[in-house]
Design an enzyme around this catalytic site. Structure first.
Site, mmCIF file in Angstrom:
data_model
loop_
_atom_site.group_PDB
_atom_site.id
_atom_site.type_symbol
_atom_site.label_atom_id
_atom_site.label_comp_id
_atom_site.label_asym_id
_atom_site.label_seq_id
_atom_site.Cartn_x
_atom_site.Cartn_y
_atom_site.Cartn_z
ATOM 1 N N LYS A 23 -9.008 -5.104 3.369
ATOM 2 C CA LYS A 23 -8.245 -4.615 2.220
ATOM 3 C C LYS A 23 -9.019 -4.833 0.930
ATOM 4 O O LYS A 23 -9.198 -3.907 0.122
ATOM 5 C CB LYS A 23 -6.885 -5.334 2.127
ATOM 6 C CG LYS A 23 -6.017 -4.822 0.990
ATOM 7 C CD LYS A 23 -4.771 -5.678 0.808
ATOM 8 C CE LYS A 23 -5.097 -6.935 0.045
ATOM 9 N NZ LYS A 23 -3.881 -7.687 -0.352
ATOM 10 N N ASP B 92 -2.084 -2.649 1.750
ATOM 11 C CA ASP B 92 -1.395 -3.849 1.283
ATOM 12 C C ASP B 92 0.062 -3.783 1.731
ATOM 13 O O ASP B 92 0.451 -2.903 2.512
ATOM 14 C CB ASP B 92 -1.529 -3.998 -0.241
ATOM 15 C CG ASP B 92 -0.725 -2.960 -1.007
ATOM 16 O OD1 ASP B 92 -0.195 -2.000 -0.385
ATOM 17 O OD2 ASP B 92 -0.608 -3.102 -2.237
#
Length: 318
Positions: A186, A204
């Site tokens: 991420k 996320d």
């Protein structure tokens, strides 16, 4: 490479109601009609004053791959109109600042990170500076972000790795970034997409929540979500898609009280009705952000009706 990005600070569709739930039960034997039925029930729910508390009928399980791709891409196009300025909501001026801010954003808000990083960046402007820092002094700066001891260890370790392995420069390759302390896929994609212009999907908590509600994938592992959603879009769309989805999750499609009645993609959302459907009540749930929330651009669900009051387009079209 120095990238400057002035960002706004931010923090943080058709069907629903009990009547809709009963209708779903009655028509369970005829799944082929679900595609058309969902938007019609949503329209009725929006026109009523009372909020819906149950989730709307889902698209049929046999929704074709083509229909899913078209629906997903239409949602992204709609969000692009609502959030034309979507961007990473962490303040940074170069890749080093961005990677630090992204690591620090875990378990806290971007707002809190943006309030904390100016002092960190001023005290330790380079990887060399932070690598040689006194951990106790860094902890004091990072205390407001929570988990400050672990984060101190991560950013100092990250800085040391940059100095020792990459001559103090943030690498521009995924395989190098994920080897750094505190950096996962991420964080790596945030850096690649916004500091180096290389496409990536940022999975996320907002992204995971929304793609599940939209039924883009039933995967729960972030890496598998990334792969499944990435397959629905051209690679060139990945970075901005992430911004659009995250912006929407922070402003409208909240975890506990999504503002369904003020959502611009209500007719395309299988989870419409999970939140407040009354337009006026829903608008009170919108989260306005510094730098502008395009409230004047938002179209209520009624704006998607044709002249005869029927939903246009139906779920899955686009």
């Amino acid at each position: 490479m120095v990238v400057r990005r002035d960002s706004a600070v931010g923090e943080q569709a058709s069907g629903g109601g009990r009547k809709t739930a009963r209708t779903t039960k009655k028509t369970a034997a005829a799944p082929q009609k679900a595609t058309a039925a969902a938007p019609k029930k949503a329209t009725a729910a929006v026109k009523k004053a009372g909020p819906a508390k149950t989730i709307a009928p889902k698209p049929p399980k046999n929704e074709s791959r083509t229909a899913l791709v078209r629906r997903a891409r239409r949602i992204n196009r709609e969000l692009a109109e609502v959030y034309p300025y979507a961007h990473p909501e962490l303040d940074f001026e170069n890749p080093f600042q961005l990677i630090l801010a992204t690591v620090l954003s875990a378990q806290t808000t971007d707002l809190r990170v943006n309030q904390t990083t100016p002092a960190l960046f001023a005290r330790y402007p380079t990887p060399e500076d932070l690598a040689a820092a006194n951990p106790e002094e860094v902890e004091e700066i990072l205390r407001p972000t929570g988990f400050f001891r672990a984060k101190t260890k991560s950013v100092i370790g990250l800085s040391k790795a940059l100095v020792e392995q990459f001559d103090g420069e943030v690498p521009g390759r995924l395989e190098d970034l994920v080897k750094l302390p505190g950096v996962g896929r991420k964080t790596a994609f945030v850096v690649l997409g916004n500091a180096f212009g290389r496409p990536g999907i940022t999975v996320d908590t907002h992204f995971q929540r929304l793609v599940k509600r939209w039924q883009w994938t039933d995967q729960t592992d972030p890496d598998k979500i990334e792969a499944a959603v990435g397959a629905l879009f051209p690679k060139s769309d990945w970075t901005m898609l992430s911004h659009h989805v995250i912006f929407h999750g922070r402003r409208i499609c909240h975890a506990r009280k999504p503002a369904c009645g003020a959502c611009p993609i209500a007719p395309l959302c299988p989870a419409y009705g999970e939140g407040e459907t009354d337009p006026e009540k829903a608008r009170k749930l919108l989260k306005y952000e510094k730098g502008g929330f395009p409230g004047q651009r938002l179209k209520p669900p009624q704006a998607y009706l044709d002249a005869g009051g029927k939903p246009a387009p139906p779920l899955g079209a686009g």
